[in-house]
Design a protein around this motif. Structure first.
Motif, PDB file in Angstrom:
ATOM      1  N   THR A 181      10.336 -14.263  15.000  1.00 19.81           N
ATOM      2  CA  THR A 181       9.433 -13.716  16.015  1.00 19.81           C
ATOM      3  C   THR A 181       9.237 -12.224  15.794  1.00 19.81           C
ATOM      4  O   THR A 181       8.134 -11.707  15.938  1.00 19.81           O
ATOM      5  CB  THR A 181       9.992 -13.963  17.437  1.00 19.81           C
ATOM      6  OG1 THR A 181      10.162 -15.363  17.615  1.00 19.81           O
ATOM      7  CG2 THR A 181       9.066 -13.416  18.498  1.00 19.81           C
ATOM      8  N   LEU A 182      10.315 -11.530  15.450  1.00 18.89           N
ATOM      9  CA  LEU A 182      10.268 -10.101  15.177  1.00 18.89           C
ATOM     10  C   LEU A 182      10.584  -9.848  13.703  1.00 18.89           C
ATOM     11  O   LEU A 182      11.355 -10.576  13.090  1.00 18.89           O
ATOM     12  CB  LEU A 182      11.305  -9.343  16.010  1.00 18.89           C
ATOM     13  CG  LEU A 182      11.016  -9.099  17.478  1.00 18.89           C
ATOM     14  CD1 LEU A 182      12.177  -8.347  18.128  1.00 18.89           C
ATOM     15  CD2 LEU A 182       9.736  -8.325  17.677  1.00 18.89           C
ATOM     16  N   THR A 183      10.000  -8.773  13.196  1.00 15.07           N
ATOM     17  CA  THR A 183      10.318  -8.279  11.861  1.00 15.07           C
ATOM     18  C   THR A 183      10.791  -6.847  12.027  1.00 15.07           C
ATOM     19  O   THR A 183      10.119  -6.050  12.695  1.00 15.07           O
ATOM     20  CB  THR A 183       9.062  -8.306  10.957  1.00 15.07           C
ATOM     21  OG1 THR A 183       8.559  -9.634  10.912  1.00 15.07           O
ATOM     22  CG2 THR A 183       9.380  -7.829   9.560  1.00 15.07           C
ATOM     23  N   LYS A 184      11.939  -6.528  11.443  1.00 17.86           N
ATOM     24  CA  LYS A 184      12.410  -5.143  11.495  1.00 17.86           C
ATOM     25  C   LYS A 184      11.627  -4.366  10.445  1.00 17.86           C
ATOM     26  O   LYS A 184      11.651  -4.704   9.263  1.00 17.86           O
ATOM     27  CB  LYS A 184      13.908  -5.058  11.232  1.00 17.86           C
ATOM     28  CG  LYS A 184      14.437  -3.659  11.444  1.00 17.86           C
ATOM     29  CD  LYS A 184      15.937  -3.599  11.457  1.00 17.86           C
ATOM     30  CE  LYS A 184      16.336  -2.154  11.749  1.00 17.86           C
ATOM     31  NZ  LYS A 184      17.749  -1.992  11.907  1.00 17.86           N
ATOM     32  N   VAL A 185      10.901  -3.336  10.877  1.00 15.66           N
ATOM     33  CA  VAL A 185      10.034  -2.585   9.970  1.00 15.66           C
ATOM     34  C   VAL A 185      10.483  -1.146   9.758  1.00 15.66           C
ATOM     35  O   VAL A 185       9.822  -0.393   9.049  1.00 15.66           O
ATOM     36  CB  VAL A 185       8.554  -2.613  10.437  1.00 15.66           C
ATOM     37  CG1 VAL A 185       7.963  -3.999  10.282  1.00 15.66           C
ATOM     38  CG2 VAL A 185       8.399  -2.101  11.855  1.00 15.66           C
ATOM     39  N   GLY A 186      11.603  -0.782  10.355  1.00 12.44           N
ATOM     40  CA  GLY A 186      12.125   0.561  10.184  1.00 12.44           C
ATOM     41  C   GLY A 186      13.352   0.750  11.039  1.00 12.44           C
ATOM     42  O   GLY A 186      13.741  -0.156  11.785  1.00 12.44           O
ATOM     43  N   LEU A 226       8.675  16.896  13.499  1.00 12.92           N
ATOM     44  CA  LEU A 226       9.905  16.323  14.028  1.00 12.92           C
ATOM     45  C   LEU A 226      10.938  15.881  13.005  1.00 12.92           C
ATOM     46  O   LEU A 226      12.131  16.001  13.251  1.00 12.92           O
ATOM     47  CB  LEU A 226       9.564  15.116  14.921  1.00 12.92           C
ATOM     48  CG  LEU A 226       8.570  15.383  16.041  1.00 12.92           C
ATOM     49  CD1 LEU A 226       8.118  14.080  16.676  1.00 12.92           C
ATOM     50  CD2 LEU A 226       9.195  16.297  17.073  1.00 12.92           C
ATOM     51  N   ARG A 227      10.523  15.287  11.886  1.00  8.67           N
ATOM     52  CA  ARG A 227      11.460  14.623  10.975  1.00  8.67           C
ATOM     53  C   ARG A 227      11.293  15.091   9.542  1.00  8.67           C
ATOM     54  O   ARG A 227      10.209  15.487   9.138  1.00  8.67           O
ATOM     55  CB  ARG A 227      11.237  13.100  10.988  1.00  8.67           C
ATOM     56  CG  ARG A 227      11.383  12.401  12.313  1.00  8.67           C
ATOM     57  CD  ARG A 227      12.811  12.359  12.817  1.00  8.67           C
ATOM     58  NE  ARG A 227      13.708  11.628  11.959  1.00  8.67           N
ATOM     59  CZ  ARG A 227      14.191  10.425  12.175  1.00  8.67           C
ATOM     60  NH1 ARG A 227      13.842   9.787  13.270  1.00  8.67           N
ATOM     61  NH2 ARG A 227      15.028   9.867  11.345  1.00  8.67           N
ATOM     62  N   SER A 228      12.385  14.953   8.771  1.00  7.75           N
ATOM     63  CA  SER A 228      12.372  15.195   7.329  1.00  7.75           C
ATOM     64  C   SER A 228      13.150  14.087   6.655  1.00  7.75           C
ATOM     65  O   SER A 228      14.075  13.526   7.244  1.00  7.75           O
ATOM     66  CB  SER A 228      13.028  16.539   6.991  1.00  7.75           C
ATOM     67  OG  SER A 228      12.245  17.603   7.443  1.00  7.75           O
ATOM     68  N   GLY A 229      12.782  13.788   5.426  1.00  3.41           N
ATOM     69  CA  GLY A 229      13.526  12.817   4.638  1.00  3.41           C
ATOM     70  C   GLY A 229      12.706  11.592   4.297  1.00  3.41           C
ATOM     71  O   GLY A 229      11.623  11.373   4.838  1.00  3.41           O
ATOM     72  N   ASP A 230      13.230  10.793   3.376  1.00  2.00           N
ATOM     73  CA  ASP A 230      12.586   9.545   2.969  1.00  2.00           C
ATOM     74  C   ASP A 230      12.987   8.430   3.933  1.00  2.00           C
ATOM     75  O   ASP A 230      14.180   8.204   4.152  1.00  2.00           O
ATOM     76  CB  ASP A 230      13.000   9.153   1.553  1.00  2.00           C
ATOM     77  CG  ASP A 230      12.393  10.076   0.501  1.00  2.00           C
ATOM     78  OD1 ASP A 230      11.406  10.770   0.803  1.00  2.00           O
ATOM     79  OD2 ASP A 230      12.899  10.093  -0.636  1.00  2.00           O
ATOM     80  N   ILE A 231      11.995   7.754   4.483  1.00  2.00           N
ATOM     81  CA  ILE A 231      12.250   6.676   5.431  1.00  2.00           C
ATOM     82  C   ILE A 231      11.357   5.492   5.066  1.00  2.00           C
ATOM     83  O   ILE A 231      10.164   5.664   4.790  1.00  2.00           O
ATOM     84  CB  ILE A 231      11.984   7.138   6.884  1.00  2.00           C
ATOM     85  CG1 ILE A 231      12.936   8.280   7.220  1.00  2.00           C
ATOM     86  CG2 ILE A 231      12.131   5.981   7.864  1.00  2.00           C
ATOM     87  CD1 ILE A 231      12.689   8.987   8.502  1.00  2.00           C
ATOM     88  N   ARG A 240       7.358   0.244   2.962  1.00  2.00           N
ATOM     89  CA  ARG A 240       6.745   1.365   2.250  1.00  2.00           C
ATOM     90  C   ARG A 240       7.598   2.607   2.495  1.00  2.00           C
ATOM     91  O   ARG A 240       8.093   2.814   3.599  1.00  2.00           O
ATOM     92  CB  ARG A 240       5.317   1.599   2.737  1.00  2.00           C
ATOM     93  CG  ARG A 240       4.414   0.402   2.486  1.00  2.00           C
ATOM     94  CD  ARG A 240       2.987   0.627   2.941  1.00  2.00           C
ATOM     95  NE  ARG A 240       2.770   0.701   4.373  1.00  2.00           N
ATOM     96  CZ  ARG A 240       2.527  -0.336   5.161  1.00  2.00           C
ATOM     97  NH1 ARG A 240       2.503  -1.552   4.689  1.00  2.00           N
ATOM     98  NH2 ARG A 240       2.297  -0.163   6.440  1.00  2.00           N
ATOM     99  N   THR A 241       7.746   3.417   1.441  1.00  2.97           N
ATOM    100  CA  THR A 241       8.535   4.640   1.577  1.00  2.97           C
ATOM    101  C   THR A 241       7.622   5.783   1.993  1.00  2.97           C
ATOM    102  O   THR A 241       6.599   6.046   1.354  1.00  2.97           O
ATOM    103  CB  THR A 241       9.244   4.987   0.249  1.00  2.97           C
ATOM    104  OG1 THR A 241      10.082   3.893  -0.116  1.00  2.97           O
ATOM    105  CG2 THR A 241      10.083   6.242   0.393  1.00  2.97           C
TER     106      THR A 241
END
Length: 188
Positions: free
Chosen positions: A41-46, A106-111, A116-117
């Motif tokens: 039902t759900l997909t974790k996308v991040g 707000l944010r820095s870094g590869d996520i 997708r990165t």
């Protein structure tokens, strides 16, 4: 079981949800999320980000980059770009890069979001839309990240800016250029 079905009833197809948003509908949000992910039902996308899947002929139809980033940041003040955008300037850049760059406050870094990165870069200033002047300044800001012959690309940039609108370039250079970029392009 009735509580779980009630929790599930709040989810809308194509909806993106942060874990923190879902806590109000569940006494055991992690257990319920785990169950919803395992049943499809759900997909974790991040990190802490879930998507109620919409399926098409190719499988799960992921949300757009903009909606993923907006939900992840809880903010719509960002610019998504890529080093690939430099190729349209005809300055000798031809490499293709997989990462998207997200300028934000707000944010820095590869996520990884939705398989997708995204490279998040915290910046004090960036435009809502990338103009040619911004792209040139951004290229020089990131010159050391490129796989191309950097001195040759810089030489072509310096030739190109002589034919550009100097006010737009000066404005972009002042707002978005690093000290090194301002020095390199002011001397041109």
């Amino acid at each position: 079981m009735q509580k779980f079905q009630q929790f599930k009833s709040h989810l809308k197809k194509g909806g993106l949800y942060k874990r923190s948003e879902l806590e109000k509908w569940s006494n055991s949000v992690d257990r319920d999320l785990s169950k919803l992910v395992s049943e499809g039902t759900l997909t974790k996308v991040g990190p802490g980000l879930y998507y109620v899947a919409i399926y098409n002929a190719f499988g799960v139809q992921l949300p757009s980059d903009e909606s993923l980033v907006k939900k992840f940041l809880d903010d719509d003040n960002f610019l998504i770009t890529s080093y690939n955008i430099y190729n349209k300037l005809s300055l000798g850049t031809t490499q293709l890069y997989n990462n998207k760059v997200v300028y934000n406050h707000l944010r820095s870094g590869d996520i990884i979001l939705g398989n997708r990165t995204f490279t998040f870069k915290k910046k004090s200033s960036f435009p809502k839309k990338a103009s040619e002047a911004f792209i040139i300044v951004d290229l020089v800001n990131n010159l050391d990240q490129l796989a191309e012959d950097q001195p040759q690309v810089l030489e072509k940039v310096q030739r190109k800016i002589k034919d550009m609108d100097t006010k737009a370039l000066d404005d972009a250079l002042h707002k978005y250029g690093t000290a090194k970029t301002r020095k390199l392009l002011t001397l041109a």
